[in-house]
Design an enzyme around this catalytic site. Structure first.
Site, PDB file in Angstrom:
ATOM      1  N   ASP A 193     -52.032  13.855 -30.962  1.00  0.00           N
ATOM      2  CA  ASP A 193     -51.005  14.854 -30.687  1.00  0.00           C
ATOM      3  C   ASP A 193     -50.050  14.926 -31.868  1.00  0.00           C
ATOM      4  O   ASP A 193     -49.853  13.934 -32.565  1.00  0.00           O
ATOM      5  CB  ASP A 193     -50.234  14.438 -29.423  1.00  0.00           C
ATOM      6  N   GLU A 277     -55.319  19.122 -29.426  1.00  0.00           N
ATOM      7  CA  GLU A 277     -54.794  20.241 -28.689  1.00  0.00           C
ATOM      8  C   GLU A 277     -55.088  21.535 -29.440  1.00  0.00           C
ATOM      9  O   GLU A 277     -55.057  21.563 -30.660  1.00  0.00           O
ATOM     10  CB  GLU A 277     -53.284  20.076 -28.606  1.00  0.00           C
ATOM     11  N   CYS A 330     -47.722  13.201 -16.133  1.00  0.00           N
ATOM     12  CA  CYS A 330     -47.759  11.740 -16.231  1.00  0.00           C
ATOM     13  C   CYS A 330     -49.202  11.314 -16.507  1.00  0.00           C
ATOM     14  O   CYS A 330     -50.107  11.682 -15.764  1.00  0.00           O
ATOM     15  CB  CYS A 330     -47.259  11.123 -14.924  1.00  0.00           C
ATOM     16  N   CYS A 333     -50.646   8.946 -13.364  1.00  0.00           N
ATOM     17  CA  CYS A 333     -51.027   9.449 -12.044  1.00  0.00           C
ATOM     18  C   CYS A 333     -51.300  10.953 -12.016  1.00  0.00           C
ATOM     19  O   CYS A 333     -51.755  11.484 -11.007  1.00  0.00           O
ATOM     20  CB  CYS A 333     -49.949   9.100 -11.012  1.00  0.00           C
ATOM     21  N   CYS A 349     -41.848   8.470 -14.560  1.00  0.00           N
ATOM     22  CA  CYS A 349     -42.503   9.355 -13.597  1.00  0.00           C
ATOM     23  C   CYS A 349     -41.873   9.166 -12.218  1.00  0.00           C
ATOM     24  O   CYS A 349     -41.721   8.040 -11.740  1.00  0.00           O
ATOM     25  CB  CYS A 349     -43.992   9.048 -13.555  1.00  0.00           C
ATOM     26  N   CYS A 352     -44.995   7.724  -9.703  1.00  0.00           N
ATOM     27  CA  CYS A 352     -45.594   6.384  -9.813  1.00  0.00           C
ATOM     28  C   CYS A 352     -44.707   5.403 -10.581  1.00  0.00           C
ATOM     29  O   CYS A 352     -45.085   4.256 -10.790  1.00  0.00           O
ATOM     30  CB  CYS A 352     -46.966   6.445 -10.458  1.00  0.00           C
ATOM     31  N   ASP A 359     -44.302  11.259 -26.761  1.00  0.00           N
ATOM     32  CA  ASP A 359     -45.437  11.592 -27.623  1.00  0.00           C
ATOM     33  C   ASP A 359     -46.710  10.832 -27.219  1.00  0.00           C
ATOM     34  O   ASP A 359     -47.805  11.392 -27.203  1.00  0.00           O
ATOM     35  CB  ASP A 359     -45.115  11.285 -29.095  1.00  0.00           C
TER      36      ASP A 359
HETATM   37 ZN   LIG Z   1     -46.940   9.028 -12.630  1.00  0.00          ZN
END
Ligand SMILES: [Zn+2]
Length: 393
Positions: A193, A277, A330, A333, A349, A352, A359
């Protein structure tokens, strides 16, 4: 089962005064031929006449050389002039195949180029030194050989940049073998990325490339450009300053290229599947400062080099679409936590409780796209699955 590839090798060259004069004339003639042929093609198009092919233009060029007003075309080697017509052909092909904009007229101000092929050039020894012979060029040209050529080059392009520096690019055929898999069992994946604090972030957590150097050079460029605007245009001082600006430009460009070469080689050596990407212009602008360091063109170059090298070495490149919102999702999860402004470097997050570096999380999401694609292609297209728009070609 090696495969033959073509690779470009670039060196600095130091033509003497006489050779510089000959080159200037050759560059001028190449530019003239290119622009003349482009004009001819445009006119034919507007008059709805038949499309002018390379062969048509080539025979018209021969006539042109016999005409009194354009006899000076005979003063330089004919090979680079023919190659200018080839370049125009290639430019139109790229345009028709949507890889480039419509060809435009070449200007005196841009980089000047002349390509020699076949017998129009070779490498010869003089006083224990390898030098470049070019057709119609007085003497042999000094080259700074920074690496060895793997084979006899098939073409040789001489350029002069706006800083007044000369380079030569040789295209050589080379045999490469696919690299062995990186693991005995399974495959290794990496998401790549564009970072904000680093130039590039990998899903392994590694941040590659410190943007500080680029920042300093850009600052220097800004100062030199400011200095240029204070000088009287066309004066000796102005000309000296203009060259200084061009040199900084060239240095940034060289450094960026070097970074991209090293990065892409290492990725291909270390991983079986590389996921990047598919960045649109809009996304690049959103990412603010980093767009300055690598830029749209730089990113496109990274992807292009990965495409080439993956093909050469038997690796897989996955190009993932932007829609799966890599910075919002995330990587643990899959929960999408909503938009995060660029200054949010770390977040937790809400589902979770995983703590993320912005990044690295984005790079991990990319790596997951690859794992989804390669292990369970059937999952593609399901609402919760990541979308993939391209794959290793
Ligand atoms: Zn999560």
């Amino acid at each position: 089962m090696g495969r033959e590839i073509k690779r470009t090798y670039r060196f600095r060259v130091y033509p003497n005064k006489e050779q510089r004069r000959e080159l200037a004339q050759t560059f001028g003639c190449c530019r003239w031929v290119y622009n003349w042929a482009l004009e001819k093609k445009k006119t034919a198009y507007h008059r709805e006449e038949e499309v002018l092919s390379y062969t048509d233009l080539s025979s018209r060029l021969t006539e042109k050389k016999r005409e009194e007003e354009t006899q000076w075309l005979q003063d330089v080697s004919s090979t680079p002039l023919q190659q200018s017509l080839r370049n125009l052909d290639r430019a139109f092909l790229n345009f028709f195949e949507d890889r480039a904009e419509h060809p435009t007229f070449k200007s005196k101000k841009g980089d000047q180029t002349a390509r020699y092929v076949g017998k129009a050039f070779d490498i010869r020894e003089e006083n224990d030194k390898q030098k470049l012979r070019l057709s119609r060029m007085p003497g042999l040209v000094n080259v700074r050989w920074s690496h060895e050529l793997p084979s006899k080059p098939s073409s040789c392009t001489v350029t002069k940049n706006s800083a007044g520096q000369y380079h030569v690019c040789f295209v050589c055929a080379e045999e490469v073998d696919p690299l062995p898999r990186t693991k005995e069992d399974g495959l290794s994946f990496v998401g790549v990325d564009l970072g904000i604090e680093s130039l590039v972030t990998l899903s392994t957590g590694e941040k590659v490339g410190n943007p500080r150097w680029f920042e300093n050079e850009r600052e220097r460029l800004r100062r030199e450009q400011q200095e240029l605007s204070r000088k009287e245009k066309g004066s000796n001082n102005w000309e000296r300053q203009r060259k200084r600006v061009a040199k900084v430009h060239q240095r940034i460009q060289d450094r960026r290229k070097d970074f991209i070469e090293k990065l892409t080689t290492r990725l291909v050596e270390d991983f079986d599947v590389i996921v990047v990407e598919n960045l649109s212009v809009k996304n690049m602008q959103q990412s603010g400062s980093l767009a300055h360091h690598i830029g749209q063109a730089g990113w496109a170059q990274i992807v292009r080099r990965l495409e080439d090298k993956c093909k050469w070495y038997g690796r897989t490149l996955v190009v993932a679409d932007k829609w799966f919102a890599s910075s919002q999702r995330c990587s643990e999860c899959g929960h999408i936590g909503g938009k995060k402004p660029l200054d949010v470097r770390e977040w937790t997050c809400s589902k979770c409780s995983a703590h993320h570096d912005r990044d690295i999380n984005a790079a991990k999401n990319l790596s997951r796209v690859g794992q989804t694609r390669i292990h369970a292609p059937g999952d593609l297209g399901k609402p919760d699955a990541f979308e993939v728009v391209g794959s290793g070609r």
